[in-house]
Design an enzyme around this catalytic site. Structure first.
Site, mmCIF file in Angstrom:
data_model
loop_
_atom_site.group_PDB
_atom_site.id
_atom_site.type_symbol
_atom_site.label_atom_id
_atom_site.label_comp_id
_atom_site.label_asym_id
_atom_site.label_seq_id
_atom_site.Cartn_x
_atom_site.Cartn_y
_atom_site.Cartn_z
ATOM 1 C CB SER A 73 -0.896 0.015 1.242
ATOM 2 O OG SER A 73 -1.539 1.259 1.339
ATOM 3 C CB SER A 113 -2.450 4.434 2.322
ATOM 4 O OG SER A 113 -3.371 4.279 1.281
ATOM 5 C CB THR A 139 -7.200 -1.566 0.552
ATOM 6 O OG1 THR A 139 -7.092 -1.841 -0.836
ATOM 7 C CG2 THR A 139 -6.096 -2.284 1.308
ATOM 8 C CE LYS A 169 -11.193 -0.185 -1.684
ATOM 9 N NZ LYS A 169 -11.246 0.561 -2.935
ATOM 10 C CG ASP A 226 -12.027 5.029 -4.359
ATOM 11 O OD1 ASP A 226 -10.942 5.466 -3.929
ATOM 12 O OD2 ASP A 226 -12.311 3.813 -4.378
ATOM 13 N N GLY A 239 -15.332 -0.069 -17.970
ATOM 14 C CA GLY A 239 -15.289 -0.809 -16.707
ATOM 15 C C GLY A 239 -16.628 -0.750 -16.004
ATOM 16 N N GLY A 269 -16.568 -2.065 -12.390
ATOM 17 C CA GLY A 269 -16.230 -2.549 -11.056
ATOM 18 C C GLY A 269 -16.482 -1.474 -10.016
ATOM 19 N N GLY A 270 -15.871 -1.656 -8.839
ATOM 20 C CA GLY A 270 -16.061 -0.718 -7.739
ATOM 21 C C GLY A 270 -15.618 0.690 -8.095
ATOM 22 C CB ALA A 271 -12.633 2.008 -9.848
ATOM 23 C CB ILE A 328 -8.499 5.379 -12.521
ATOM 24 C CG1 ILE A 328 -9.057 3.970 -12.688
ATOM 25 C CG2 ILE A 328 -9.527 6.428 -12.922
ATOM 26 C CD1 ILE A 328 -10.061 3.618 -11.599
HETATM 27 N N1 NAP Z 1 -6.167 5.710 -9.210
HETATM 28 C C1 NAP Z 1 -6.831 5.251 -8.165
HETATM 29 O O1 NAP Z 1 -6.855 5.849 -7.090
HETATM 30 C C2 NAP Z 1 -7.626 3.978 -8.290
HETATM 31 C C3 NAP Z 1 -8.702 3.751 -7.415
HETATM 32 C C4 NAP Z 1 -9.436 2.566 -7.558
HETATM 33 C C5 NAP Z 1 -9.071 1.641 -8.539
HETATM 34 N N2 NAP Z 1 -8.012 1.900 -9.356
HETATM 35 C C6 NAP Z 1 -7.646 0.942 -10.421
HETATM 36 O O2 NAP Z 1 -8.773 0.797 -11.261
HETATM 37 C C7 NAP Z 1 -8.863 -0.521 -11.765
HETATM 38 C C8 NAP Z 1 -10.248 -1.091 -11.522
HETATM 39 O O3 NAP Z 1 -10.504 -1.150 -10.132
HETATM 40 P P1 NAP Z 1 -11.860 -1.800 -9.529
HETATM 41 O O4 NAP Z 1 -11.750 -1.706 -8.065
HETATM 42 O O5 NAP Z 1 -13.054 -1.259 -10.217
HETATM 43 O O6 NAP Z 1 -11.637 -3.346 -9.958
HETATM 44 P P2 NAP Z 1 -12.729 -4.474 -10.218
HETATM 45 O O7 NAP Z 1 -13.949 -4.230 -9.406
HETATM 46 O O8 NAP Z 1 -11.987 -5.760 -10.073
HETATM 47 O O9 NAP Z 1 -13.115 -4.286 -11.775
HETATM 48 C C9 NAP Z 1 -12.195 -4.595 -12.806
HETATM 49 C C10 NAP Z 1 -12.742 -4.099 -14.121
HETATM 50 O O10 NAP Z 1 -11.781 -4.375 -15.144
HETATM 51 C C11 NAP Z 1 -12.418 -5.129 -16.192
HETATM 52 N N3 NAP Z 1 -11.452 -6.073 -16.799
HETATM 53 C C12 NAP Z 1 -10.561 -6.856 -16.157
HETATM 54 N N4 NAP Z 1 -9.858 -7.592 -17.060
HETATM 55 C C13 NAP Z 1 -10.346 -7.268 -18.285
HETATM 56 C C14 NAP Z 1 -10.037 -7.692 -19.617
HETATM 57 N N5 NAP Z 1 -9.080 -8.606 -19.851
HETATM 58 N N6 NAP Z 1 -10.736 -7.147 -20.645
HETATM 59 C C15 NAP Z 1 -11.689 -6.213 -20.417
HETATM 60 N N7 NAP Z 1 -12.027 -5.770 -19.171
HETATM 61 C C16 NAP Z 1 -11.358 -6.297 -18.127
HETATM 62 C C17 NAP Z 1 -13.528 -5.875 -15.490
HETATM 63 O O11 NAP Z 1 -14.487 -6.294 -16.433
HETATM 64 P P3 NAP Z 1 -15.507 -7.504 -16.083
HETATM 65 O O12 NAP Z 1 -16.619 -6.901 -15.291
HETATM 66 O O13 NAP Z 1 -15.928 -7.999 -17.413
HETATM 67 O O14 NAP Z 1 -14.712 -8.519 -15.306
HETATM 68 C C18 NAP Z 1 -14.053 -4.778 -14.544
HETATM 69 O O15 NAP Z 1 -14.842 -3.850 -15.220
HETATM 70 C C19 NAP Z 1 -7.729 -1.297 -11.071
HETATM 71 O O16 NAP Z 1 -6.658 -1.356 -11.960
HETATM 72 C C20 NAP Z 1 -7.369 -0.445 -9.880
HETATM 73 O O17 NAP Z 1 -6.014 -0.577 -9.512
HETATM 74 C C21 NAP Z 1 -7.296 3.055 -9.267
#
Ligand code: NAP
Length: 277
Positions: free
Chosen positions: A17, A19, A64, A68, A104, A130, A132-134, A222
């Site tokens: 992390s 943080s 994290t 979460k 976030d 995307g 996901g959670g983000a 992101i």
């Molecule tokens: N900058 C920041 O502060 C910050 C904050 C939060 C997150 N992030 C980054 O943002 C990203 C997403 O985070 P999250 O928490 O939303 O993760 P998550 O809930 O695991 O979601 C992952 C996303 O990526 C997609 N994905 C994964 N592999 C893929 C592939 N091969 N082809 C197409 N789509 C694919 C998934 O699609 P499916 O639904 O089809 O599986 C889903 O939409 C991570 O890389 C994380 O490190 C950055």
């Protein structure tokens, strides 16, 4: 004598992390007596270990993976935005009670505002890759900023449809498009955000053709490891304005720090360089 303030981040694993670098930088910069630590908590120990933090007088902690969602059950109060997102990333402890929120979306908005001269969200059209959670955090924050429309594209379309159903209370505010049409869907888009994990170190790059984006569009990834992803290189090659993802990580930490230490800290170049290293 001033109070020694204890805070930290819980997760499993947790040692990577960033943080602690961020919060300990601010503790020193603003002259507080305190410490921010990484706290490894296995899922089966969540309840007892969180109670231990309460007993030890912690002011709060970040949350994290993998806690979460599960931390929500232990919170006495969960902020509306965290309920919508379905995840808590910041807990403040007051009189032994746990208050959960999610910062976030704040981090996302302030990263864009802090790194562009005059970008305005109101009335704009965004495309988010995307679901996901983000994406939940980003889409609800954009709705809060009066974005006009969000085009949502996710490999698993049903997940995007569920997200749209959960957070868009006005029909057509979020349009779900097929992942395969992601390049064509960029026509008329003012803001493109990659919120998938594609482009991260160890993952495949995001494969998208940016030629349909208007010349005035802003591109944000992101993903921050690497800092300059293929998507951002493509945006640069087209001379588009772009913002990296590291600032989202830094800005989401600001309201958390404020809730424990009482000061809304600044994101400085020095801190950005330390965390990007
Ligand atoms: N900058 C920041 O502060 C910050 C904050 C939060 C997150 N992030 C980054 O943002 C990203 C997403 O985070 P999250 O928490 O939303 O993760 P998550 O809930 O695991 O979601 C992952 C996303 O990526 C997609 N994905 C994964 N592999 C893929 C592939 N091969 N082809 C197409 N789509 C694919 C998934 O699609 P499916 O639904 O089809 O599986 C889903 O939409 C991570 O890389 C994380 O490190 C950055």
């Amino acid at each position: 004598m001033s109070e020694f303030i204890k805070a930290g981040v819980i997760g499993h694993p947790i040692k990577h992390s960033k943080s602690p670098v961020i919060h300990n930088y601010w503790i020193e910069k603003y002259g507080f007596e305190g410490a921010y630590k990484t706290i490894d908590i296995a899922p089966e120990n969540l309840k007892s270990d969180v109670q231990r933090l309460v007993d030890e007088g912690y002011k709060g902690f970040n949350v994290t993976i993998p806690h979460k969602e599960s931390i929500m059950q232990l919170c006495d109060d969960v902020a509306h935005n965290a309920k919508v997102i379905g995840a808590v990333n910041t807990v403040t402890i007051e009189d032994g009670k746990l208050n959960g929120t999610n910062t976030d979306g704040y981090g996302f908005i302030h990263n864009i505002l802090g790194n562009t001269a005059d970008f305005e969200f109101e009335g704009k059209r965004a495309a988010i890759l995307g679901a996901g959670g983000a994406t939940r955090a980003i889409a609800s924050a954009l709705i809060g900023e009066q974005i006009e429309q969000i085009v949502l594209l996710n490999r698993t379309k049903e997940r995007a449809e569920k997200l749209a159903e959960d957070i868009a209370f006005v029909s057509d505010l979020i349009i779900v498009e097929d992942w395969e049409n992601r390049s064509a869907a960029l026509e008329g888009v003012d803001l493109l955000v990659n919120a998938t994990s594609l482009g991260m170190d160890g993952q495949a790059p995001l494969d998208i053709d940016l030629s349909a984006l208007p010349a005035s569009a802003l591109v944000n990834d992101i993903v921050y490891s690497p800092l300059e992803t293929q998507l951002l290189k493509d945006a640069k090659a087209r001379d588009l304005q772009y913002v990296t993802g590291i600032g989202m990580l830094l800005h989401q930490a600001r309201p958390a720090f404020k809730s424990w230490f009482g000061v809304l800290p600044d994101v400085t170049d020095e801190l950005t360089n330390m965390v990007s290293a």
